[in-house]
Design an enzyme around this catalytic site. Structure first.
Site, mmCIF file in Angstrom:
data_model
loop_
_atom_site.group_PDB
_atom_site.id
_atom_site.type_symbol
_atom_site.label_atom_id
_atom_site.label_comp_id
_atom_site.label_asym_id
_atom_site.label_seq_id
_atom_site.Cartn_x
_atom_site.Cartn_y
_atom_site.Cartn_z
ATOM 1 N N ALA A 1 69.246 -86.768 -25.415
ATOM 2 C CA ALA A 1 68.036 -85.936 -25.464
ATOM 3 C C ALA A 1 67.421 -85.729 -24.073
ATOM 4 O O ALA A 1 66.534 -84.890 -23.909
ATOM 5 C CB ALA A 1 67.004 -86.576 -26.394
ATOM 6 N N SER B 1 66.625 -90.555 -20.217
ATOM 7 C CA SER B 1 66.799 -91.161 -18.886
ATOM 8 C C SER B 1 66.434 -90.166 -17.797
ATOM 9 O O SER B 1 65.805 -90.535 -16.795
ATOM 10 C CB SER B 1 68.242 -91.651 -18.695
ATOM 11 O OG SER B 1 68.526 -92.659 -19.645
ATOM 12 N N GLU C 1 66.515 -97.979 -21.876
ATOM 13 C CA GLU C 1 67.269 -98.620 -22.959
ATOM 14 C C GLU C 1 66.418 -99.676 -23.667
ATOM 15 O O GLU C 1 66.893 -100.771 -23.995
ATOM 16 C CB GLU C 1 68.576 -99.248 -22.428
ATOM 17 C CG GLU C 1 69.465 -98.293 -21.663
ATOM 18 C CD GLU C 1 70.000 -97.108 -22.476
ATOM 19 O OE1 GLU C 1 69.852 -97.110 -23.712
ATOM 20 O OE2 GLU C 1 70.519 -96.164 -21.865
ATOM 21 N N HIS D 1 73.081 -81.283 -40.218
ATOM 22 C CA HIS D 1 74.481 -81.632 -39.988
ATOM 23 C C HIS D 1 74.723 -83.130 -39.895
ATOM 24 O O HIS D 1 75.790 -83.564 -39.449
ATOM 25 C CB HIS D 1 75.000 -80.896 -38.743
ATOM 26 C CG HIS D 1 75.168 -79.434 -38.999
ATOM 27 N ND1 HIS D 1 74.406 -78.465 -38.385
ATOM 28 C CD2 HIS D 1 75.988 -78.788 -39.869
ATOM 29 C CE1 HIS D 1 74.762 -77.277 -38.846
ATOM 30 N NE2 HIS D 1 75.715 -77.434 -39.746
HETATM 31 N N1 LIG Z 1 74.439 -82.829 -27.282
HETATM 32 C C1 LIG Z 1 73.770 -82.791 -26.122
HETATM 33 N N2 LIG Z 1 72.518 -82.303 -26.090
HETATM 34 C C2 LIG Z 1 71.827 -82.246 -24.933
HETATM 35 N N3 LIG Z 1 72.294 -82.698 -23.735
HETATM 36 C C3 LIG Z 1 73.529 -83.226 -23.717
HETATM 37 C C4 LIG Z 1 74.331 -83.291 -24.893
HETATM 38 N N4 LIG Z 1 75.503 -83.870 -24.553
HETATM 39 C C5 LIG Z 1 75.441 -84.157 -23.227
HETATM 40 N N5 LIG Z 1 74.259 -83.771 -22.716
HETATM 41 C C6 LIG Z 1 73.843 -83.995 -21.317
HETATM 42 O O1 LIG Z 1 73.037 -85.149 -21.325
HETATM 43 C C7 LIG Z 1 71.933 -84.973 -20.443
HETATM 44 C C8 LIG Z 1 70.819 -85.925 -20.839
HETATM 45 O O2 LIG Z 1 71.252 -87.220 -20.496
HETATM 46 P P1 LIG Z 1 70.309 -88.485 -20.579
HETATM 47 O O3 LIG Z 1 69.062 -88.242 -19.785
HETATM 48 O O4 LIG Z 1 71.154 -89.658 -20.191
HETATM 49 O O5 LIG Z 1 69.940 -88.533 -22.120
HETATM 50 P P2 LIG Z 1 69.492 -89.801 -22.991
HETATM 51 O O6 LIG Z 1 68.946 -90.828 -22.044
HETATM 52 O O7 LIG Z 1 68.437 -89.270 -23.931
HETATM 53 O O8 LIG Z 1 70.712 -90.261 -23.725
HETATM 54 C C9 LIG Z 1 71.613 -83.490 -20.581
HETATM 55 O O9 LIG Z 1 70.903 -82.971 -19.481
HETATM 56 C C10 LIG Z 1 73.007 -82.880 -20.679
HETATM 57 O O10 LIG Z 1 73.524 -82.674 -19.381
HETATM 58 C C1 LIG Z 2 72.606 -94.554 -31.793
HETATM 59 C C2 LIG Z 2 72.832 -95.913 -31.245
HETATM 60 C C3 LIG Z 2 73.121 -96.079 -29.905
HETATM 61 N N1 LIG Z 2 73.337 -97.321 -29.399
HETATM 62 C C4 LIG Z 2 73.621 -97.510 -27.960
HETATM 63 C C5 LIG Z 2 74.603 -96.554 -27.368
HETATM 64 C C6 LIG Z 2 74.175 -96.469 -25.927
HETATM 65 O O1 LIG Z 2 74.758 -97.569 -25.221
HETATM 66 C C7 LIG Z 2 72.654 -96.655 -25.994
HETATM 67 C C8 LIG Z 2 71.876 -95.378 -25.945
HETATM 68 O O2 LIG Z 2 72.031 -94.748 -24.701
HETATM 69 P P1 LIG Z 2 71.296 -93.384 -24.303
HETATM 70 O O3 LIG Z 2 70.892 -93.627 -22.875
HETATM 71 O O4 LIG Z 2 70.115 -93.183 -25.210
HETATM 72 O O5 LIG Z 2 72.296 -92.299 -24.447
HETATM 73 O O6 LIG Z 2 72.411 -97.304 -27.245
HETATM 74 C C9 LIG Z 2 73.246 -98.414 -30.208
HETATM 75 O O7 LIG Z 2 73.424 -99.555 -29.739
HETATM 76 N N2 LIG Z 2 72.969 -98.259 -31.533
HETATM 77 C C10 LIG Z 2 72.744 -97.047 -32.075
HETATM 78 O O8 LIG Z 2 72.468 -96.962 -33.302
HETATM 79 ZN ZN LIG Z 3 73.203 -78.727 -36.603
#
Ligand SMILES: Nc1ncnc2c1ncn2[C@@H]1O[C@H](COP(=O)(O)OP(=O)(O)O)[C@@H](O)[C@H]1O
Ligand SMILES: Cc1cn([C@H]2C[C@H](O)[C@@H](COP(=O)(O)O)O2)c(=O)[nH]c1=O
Ligand SMILES: [Zn+2]
Length: 210
Positions: free
Chosen positions: A28, A31, A103, A203
């Site tokens: 989303a 980070s 995290e 979905h």
């Molecule tokens: N399904 C997705 N929806 C939105 N962004 C995505 C998706 N898959 C990969 N990305 C990438 O992930 C980036 C966000 O990464 P990040 O800040 O690490 O997200 P989070 O910490 O919420 O997991 C977006 O800017 C995009 O480049």
């Molecule tokens: C949904 C879900 C995720 N996790 C873990 C997987 C990744 O290591 C982190 C999330 O990282 P992000 O920076 O938000 O992409 O959490 C988990 O342990 N359990 C879950 O249900």
């Molecule tokens: Zn959808």
């Protein structure tokens, strides 16, 4: 006459401490948003410490990074006690204005009171983490932190099926238990795009409320 004194005017905040939460599903931009706030605070001359959980070593312990490749050095800690001790140590020795915790879901429920204590002591506490599990259930401690924060930002990813806002995600790999079985899936399983996909509510293959 009630209200604020007209002779002294509005008072500047005496206590800077507060809590900001950035939450949502994987991908989303949590980070990215956390790192944007960190950069901004440093630009303003504030002392910022970035902390993550040691269990998430996807890009090496000691880094907070995004799926798009942004990264900043961070301190990896193993639990809430270590986090609080580290932050208090930094504050006592070098001075500290802001702590950014990524995290946060890995720290468990004890994080809630620790964050409240740190904000009460004058720190700006930025917290980013998952608020929903791979089974579309609330993922503590983020829901509780949202209830107690001054500022909450919930982000969505992009659904991998239809492109709509994705408030959820699914695990696309089997989850082995300690005993090697896959049926008793744990909430915690470190991984990235090889293990999880973003999904809108329409979905989600297995929504628990259906
Ligand atoms: N399904 C997705 N929806 C939105 N962004 C995505 C998706 N898959 C990969 N990305 C990438 O992930 C980036 C966000 O990464 P990040 O800040 O690490 O997200 P989070 O910490 O919420 O997991 C977006 O800017 C995009 O480049
Ligand atoms: C949904 C879900 C995720 N996790 C873990 C997987 C990744 O290591 C982190 C999330 O990282 P992000 O920076 O938000 O992409 O959490 C988990 O342990 N359990 C879950 O249900
Ligand atoms: Zn959808």
């Amino acid at each position: 006459m009630g209200g604020m004194s007209t002779t002294t005017g509005p008072r500047a905040p005496q206590h800077p401490g507060h809590v900001e939460v950035v939450c949502g599903p994987m991908f989303a931009g949590k980070s990215e948003e956390l790192l944007r706030r960190v950069r901004r605070a440093r630009f303003a001359g504030l002392a910022v410490e970035v902390v993550s959980h040691a269990v998430d070593d996807r890009r090496g312990a000691g880094t907070v990074s995004s799926h798009s490749g942004l990264a900043v050095p961070a301190v990896a800690v193993g639990d809430v006690a270590a986090l609080e001790a580290h932050v208090r140590g930094q504050r006592a020795t070098g001075g500290l204005d802001v702590v950014a915790i990524d995290e946060a879901q890995f720290f468990g429920p004890d994080l809630v009171d620790a964050v409240q204590r740190l904000a009460g002591d004058g720190l700006v506490v930025l917290v980013a983490g998952l608020d929903v599990t791979f089974e579309a259930r609330p993922f503590e401690p983020l829901p509780s932190l949202c209830a107690l924060a001054e500022r909450v930002t919930r982000l969505t990813a992009v659904c991998g099926v239809c492109g709509a806002d994705a408030a959820f995600h699914e695990r696309v790999v089997a989850t082995p238990s300690a005993a090697g079985r896959v049926e008793d899936a744990r909430s915690e399983l470190v991984g990235g795009a090889e293990s999880y996909v973003a999904r809108c509510r329409h979905h989600l293959a297995a929504a628990p409320w259906r």
